[in-house]
Design a protein around this motif. Structure first.
Motif, PDB file in Angstrom:
ATOM      1  N   GLY A  57       0.804  -1.226   0.000  1.00  0.00           N
ATOM      2  CA  GLY A  57       0.000   0.000   0.000  1.00  0.00           C
ATOM      3  C   GLY A  57       0.831   1.267   0.000  1.00  0.00           C
ATOM      4  N   ALA A  58       2.030   1.220  -0.550  1.00  0.00           N
ATOM      5  CA  ALA A  58       2.927   2.378  -0.522  1.00  0.00           C
ATOM      6  C   ALA A  58       2.327   3.611  -1.184  1.00  0.00           C
ATOM      7  CB  ALA A  58       4.252   2.016  -1.188  1.00  0.00           C
ATOM      8  N   ALA A  59       1.519   3.412  -2.210  1.00  0.00           N
ATOM      9  CA  ALA A  59       0.952   4.554  -2.941  1.00  0.00           C
ATOM     10  C   ALA A  59      -0.286   5.136  -2.265  1.00  0.00           C
ATOM     11  CB  ALA A  59       0.614   4.131  -4.372  1.00  0.00           C
ATOM     12  N   ASP A  60      -0.775   4.469  -1.223  1.00  0.00           N
ATOM     13  CA  ASP A  60      -1.980   4.920  -0.518  1.00  0.00           C
ATOM     14  C   ASP A  60      -1.568   5.525   0.822  1.00  0.00           C
ATOM     15  OD1 ASP A  60      -4.369   5.293   0.792  1.00  0.00           O
ATOM     16  OD2 ASP A  60      -5.200   3.332   0.286  1.00  0.00           O
ATOM     17  N   SER A  61      -1.731   6.823   0.959  1.00  0.00           N
ATOM     18  CA  SER A  61      -1.286   7.511   2.181  1.00  0.00           C
ATOM     19  C   SER A  61      -2.094   7.129   3.406  1.00  0.00           C
ATOM     20  CB  SER A  61      -1.352   9.028   1.982  1.00  0.00           C
ATOM     21  OG  SER A  61      -2.689   9.427   1.705  1.00  0.00           O
ATOM     22  N   ASN A  62      -3.214   6.415   3.213  1.00  0.00           N
ATOM     23  CA  ASN A  62      -4.049   5.991   4.346  1.00  0.00           C
ATOM     24  C   ASN A  62      -3.808   4.540   4.741  1.00  0.00           C
ATOM     25  OD1 ASN A  62      -5.474   8.481   4.587  1.00  0.00           O
ATOM     26  ND2 ASN A  62      -6.687   7.920   2.785  1.00  0.00           N
ATOM     27  N   ALA A  63      -2.883   3.852   4.056  1.00  0.00           N
ATOM     28  CA  ALA A  63      -2.654   2.426   4.317  1.00  0.00           C
ATOM     29  C   ALA A  63      -1.624   2.237   5.422  1.00  0.00           C
ATOM     30  CB  ALA A  63      -2.191   1.728   3.041  1.00  0.00           C
ATOM     31  N   TYR A  64      -1.952   1.386   6.379  1.00  0.00           N
ATOM     32  CA  TYR A  64      -1.033   1.005   7.452  1.00  0.00           C
ATOM     33  C   TYR A  64      -0.530  -0.407   7.187  1.00  0.00           C
ATOM     34  CZ  TYR A  64      -4.262   4.379   9.651  1.00  0.00           C
ATOM     35  OH  TYR A  64      -5.068   5.443   9.913  1.00  0.00           O
ATOM     36  N   TRP A  65       0.553  -0.778   7.886  1.00  0.00           N
ATOM     37  CA  TRP A  65       0.942  -2.190   7.915  1.00  0.00           C
ATOM     38  C   TRP A  65       0.187  -2.824   9.070  1.00  0.00           C
ATOM     39  CZ3 TRP A  65       6.297  -4.401   9.715  1.00  0.00           C
ATOM     40  CH2 TRP A  65       6.330  -5.789   9.465  1.00  0.00           C
ATOM     41  N   GLU A  66      -0.590  -3.860   8.778  1.00  0.00           N
ATOM     42  CA  GLU A  66      -1.405  -4.497   9.811  1.00  0.00           C
ATOM     43  C   GLU A  66      -1.052  -5.971   9.931  1.00  0.00           C
ATOM     44  OE1 GLU A  66      -6.021  -4.314  11.137  1.00  0.00           O
ATOM     45  OE2 GLU A  66      -5.685  -4.973   9.074  1.00  0.00           O
ATOM     46  N   ILE A  67      -0.871  -6.421  11.170  1.00  0.00           N
ATOM     47  CA  ILE A  67      -0.583  -7.832  11.455  1.00  0.00           C
ATOM     48  C   ILE A  67      -1.601  -8.347  12.461  1.00  0.00           C
ATOM     49  CG2 ILE A  67       1.060  -9.412  12.542  1.00  0.00           C
ATOM     50  CD1 ILE A  67       3.301  -7.820  11.381  1.00  0.00           C
ATOM     51  N   GLN A  68      -2.213  -9.473  12.106  1.00  0.00           N
ATOM     52  CA  GLN A  68      -3.165 -10.096  13.023  1.00  0.00           C
ATOM     53  C   GLN A  68      -2.468 -10.976  14.058  1.00  0.00           C
ATOM     54  OE1 GLN A  68      -6.838 -11.677  11.168  1.00  0.00           O
ATOM     55  NE2 GLN A  68      -5.955 -11.114   9.194  1.00  0.00           N
ATOM     56  N   LYS A  69      -1.413 -11.683  13.626  1.00  0.00           N
ATOM     57  CA  LYS A  69      -0.729 -12.605  14.529  1.00  0.00           C
ATOM     58  C   LYS A  69       0.704 -12.807  14.074  1.00  0.00           C
ATOM     59  CE  LYS A  69      -0.414 -15.805  17.798  1.00  0.00           C
ATOM     60  NZ  LYS A  69      -0.356 -15.440  19.221  1.00  0.00           N
ATOM     61  N   LEU A  70       1.629 -12.803  15.027  1.00  0.00           N
ATOM     62  CA  LEU A  70       3.034 -13.053  14.733  1.00  0.00           C
ATOM     63  C   LEU A  70       3.597 -13.999  15.784  1.00  0.00           C
ATOM     64  CD1 LEU A  70       5.597 -12.465  13.073  1.00  0.00           C
ATOM     65  CD2 LEU A  70       6.006 -10.502  14.561  1.00  0.00           C
ATOM     66  N   GLU A  71       4.151 -15.125  15.323  1.00  0.00           N
ATOM     67  CA  GLU A  71       4.754 -16.115  16.216  1.00  0.00           C
ATOM     68  C   GLU A  71       6.223 -16.295  15.830  1.00  0.00           C
ATOM     69  OE1 GLU A  71       1.780 -19.532  17.169  1.00  0.00           O
ATOM     70  OE2 GLU A  71       1.358 -18.866  15.119  1.00  0.00           O
ATOM     71  N   LEU A  72       7.075 -16.459  16.830  1.00  0.00           N
ATOM     72  CA  LEU A  72       8.509 -16.653  16.617  1.00  0.00           C
ATOM     73  C   LEU A  72       8.902 -18.002  17.197  1.00  0.00           C
ATOM     74  CD1 LEU A  72       9.687 -13.089  17.734  1.00  0.00           C
ATOM     75  CD2 LEU A  72       9.090 -13.858  15.428  1.00  0.00           C
ATOM     76  N   MET A  73       9.560 -18.840  16.370  1.00  0.00           N
ATOM     77  CA  MET A  73       9.853 -20.207  16.789  1.00  0.00           C
ATOM     78  C   MET A  73      11.287 -20.606  16.474  1.00  0.00           C
ATOM     79  SD  MET A  73       6.345 -22.025  15.474  1.00  0.00           S
ATOM     80  CE  MET A  73       6.378 -21.090  13.960  1.00  0.00           C
ATOM     81  N   ASP A  74      11.831 -21.478  17.311  1.00  0.00           N
ATOM     82  CA  ASP A  74      13.137 -22.080  17.067  1.00  0.00           C
ATOM     83  C   ASP A  74      12.887 -23.423  16.403  1.00  0.00           C
ATOM     84  OD1 ASP A  74      15.650 -23.110  17.035  1.00  0.00           O
ATOM     85  OD2 ASP A  74      15.927 -23.176  19.197  1.00  0.00           O
ATOM     86  N   TYR A  75      12.665 -23.382  15.101  1.00  0.00           N
ATOM     87  CA  TYR A  75      12.281 -24.599  14.377  1.00  0.00           C
ATOM     88  C   TYR A  75      12.747 -24.495  12.936  1.00  0.00           C
ATOM     89  CZ  TYR A  75       9.258 -27.730  11.675  1.00  0.00           C
ATOM     90  OH  TYR A  75       8.778 -28.656  10.807  1.00  0.00           O
ATOM     91  N   MET A  76      13.578 -25.415  12.501  1.00  0.00           N
ATOM     92  CA  MET A  76      14.019 -25.467  11.111  1.00  0.00           C
ATOM     93  C   MET A  76      13.420 -26.714  10.480  1.00  0.00           C
ATOM     94  SD  MET A  76      15.691 -24.079   8.625  1.00  0.00           S
ATOM     95  CE  MET A  76      16.780 -22.875   9.391  1.00  0.00           C
ATOM     96  N   GLN A  77      12.524 -26.533   9.537  1.00  0.00           N
ATOM     97  CA  GLN A  77      11.859 -27.672   8.915  1.00  0.00           C
ATOM     98  C   GLN A  77      12.879 -28.518   8.148  1.00  0.00           C
ATOM     99  OE1 GLN A  77       8.852 -26.702   6.055  1.00  0.00           O
ATOM    100  NE2 GLN A  77       7.865 -28.698   6.233  1.00  0.00           N
ATOM    101  N   THR A  78      12.812 -29.817   8.369  1.00  0.00           N
ATOM    102  CA  THR A  78      13.729 -30.721   7.681  1.00  0.00           C
ATOM    103  C   THR A  78      13.472 -30.693   6.183  1.00  0.00           C
ATOM    104  OG1 THR A  78      13.817 -32.166   9.607  1.00  0.00           O
ATOM    105  CG2 THR A  78      14.503 -33.099   7.504  1.00  0.00           C
ATOM    106  N   SER A  79      14.509 -30.518   5.414  1.00  0.00           N
ATOM    107  CA  SER A  79      14.399 -30.541   3.959  1.00  0.00           C
ATOM    108  C   SER A  79      15.699 -31.086   3.388  1.00  0.00           C
ATOM    109  CB  SER A  79      14.131 -29.140   3.405  1.00  0.00           C
ATOM    110  OG  SER A  79      15.302 -28.351   3.463  1.00  0.00           O
ATOM    111  N   ILE A  80      15.719 -31.314   2.088  1.00  0.00           N
ATOM    112  CA  ILE A  80      16.904 -31.854   1.438  1.00  0.00           C
ATOM    113  C   ILE A  80      18.075 -30.875   1.518  1.00  0.00           C
ATOM    114  CG2 ILE A  80      16.389 -30.944  -0.851  1.00  0.00           C
ATOM    115  CD1 ILE A  80      17.805 -34.439   0.001  1.00  0.00           C
ATOM    116  N   ASP A  81      17.769 -29.606   1.794  1.00  0.00           N
ATOM    117  CA  ASP A  81      18.818 -28.583   1.820  1.00  0.00           C
ATOM    118  C   ASP A  81      19.489 -28.431   3.183  1.00  0.00           C
ATOM    119  OD1 ASP A  81      18.336 -27.875  -0.873  1.00  0.00           O
ATOM    120  OD2 ASP A  81      16.611 -26.685  -0.232  1.00  0.00           O
ATOM    121  N   ASN A  82      18.927 -28.998   4.231  1.00  0.00           N
ATOM    122  CA  ASN A  82      19.524 -28.781   5.554  1.00  0.00           C
ATOM    123  C   ASN A  82      19.713 -30.075   6.345  1.00  0.00           C
ATOM    124  OD1 ASN A  82      17.010 -29.469   6.505  1.00  0.00           O
ATOM    125  ND2 ASN A  82      16.466 -27.433   7.215  1.00  0.00           N
ATOM    126  N   VAL A  83      19.908 -31.199   5.653  1.00  0.00           N
ATOM    127  CA  VAL A  83      20.193 -32.458   6.340  1.00  0.00           C
ATOM    128  C   VAL A  83      21.575 -32.372   6.981  1.00  0.00           C
ATOM    129  CG1 VAL A  83      20.557 -34.923   6.053  1.00  0.00           C
ATOM    130  CG2 VAL A  83      18.717 -33.793   4.825  1.00  0.00           C
TER     131      VAL A  83
END
Length: 205
Positions: free
Chosen positions: A167-193
């Protein structure tokens, strides 16, 4: 897959679950809750603490329009100091709780113009000097999204700083977040075995 196919041919459903690495076990939970929210400012009635509670309102940045990404806005968390079981400071002088954040789970605004599409993940040892950990792309949706963050090291302070605001072009737009969670978790994938010989993740910390 071959075993599953043989069993399912006989009409028996088979659910397959991955075996969690030692580091993953018990780490699928949000680590916020005992510390303090951080932000660049909030609209009245849209406090930063709203983003870190299960039910309640939302957080809206005090910055609007292009200023969201140029001033910039930010939201984050201070994990606080180590406490005893009855809530008193455990050490003197106080010792901060350091967390290693490797996944964020975010739910952005239902309004498409109030969403960030790209953000910088930063950490800090003192809440003053910040270090970039990663740059992540945030999906343009109001559904909950899990975003992997590059591994770094444990620190007491973490935050998200927008780089691309829809919403950068809209002077009335805010950044809105409903929920934010922070976790110590790295999902297992072929790139981080971790163990390429036994093909498994065995992080022992």
């Amino acid at each position: 897959n071959l075993v599953a196919e043989a069993i399912e041919i006989s009409g028996t459903p088979l659910n397959v679950f991955k075996l969690l690495g030692v580091h993953e076990q018990g780490k699928l939970l949000d680590l916020t809750g005992s510390g303090y929210p951080l932000s660049s400012g909030s609209q009245a009635g849209y406090d930063a603490s709203n983003a870190f509670i299960i039910s309640g309102g939302t957080w809206r940045s005090v910055q609007q329009g292009a200023a969201v990404a140029t001033t910039p806005a930010f939201i984050g968390y201070n994990f606080g100091n180590k406490k005893t079981s009855y809530g008193a400071d455990k050490y003197a002088p106080n010792q901060p709780v350091r967390q290693h954040i490797t996944t964020i789970r975010i739910t952005q605004s239902a309004d498409p113009l109030m969403r960030v599409l790209q953000a910088r993940i930063e950490s800090s040892k003192d809440g003053v000097t910040w270090t970039r950990v990663d740059i992540v792309n945030l999906p343009d949706t109001d559904t909950t999204q899990s975003i992997a963050v590059k591994q770094s090291y444990p620190t007491p302070f973490w935050r998200l700083v927008p780089l691309l605001f829809k919403g950068a072009a809209d002077s009335n737009a805010y950044w809105e977040i409903q929920k934010l969670e922070l976790m110590d978790y790295m999902q297992t994938s072929i790139d981080n075995v971790q163990d390429v010989f036994f093909m498994e993740n065995r992080d022992r910390d």
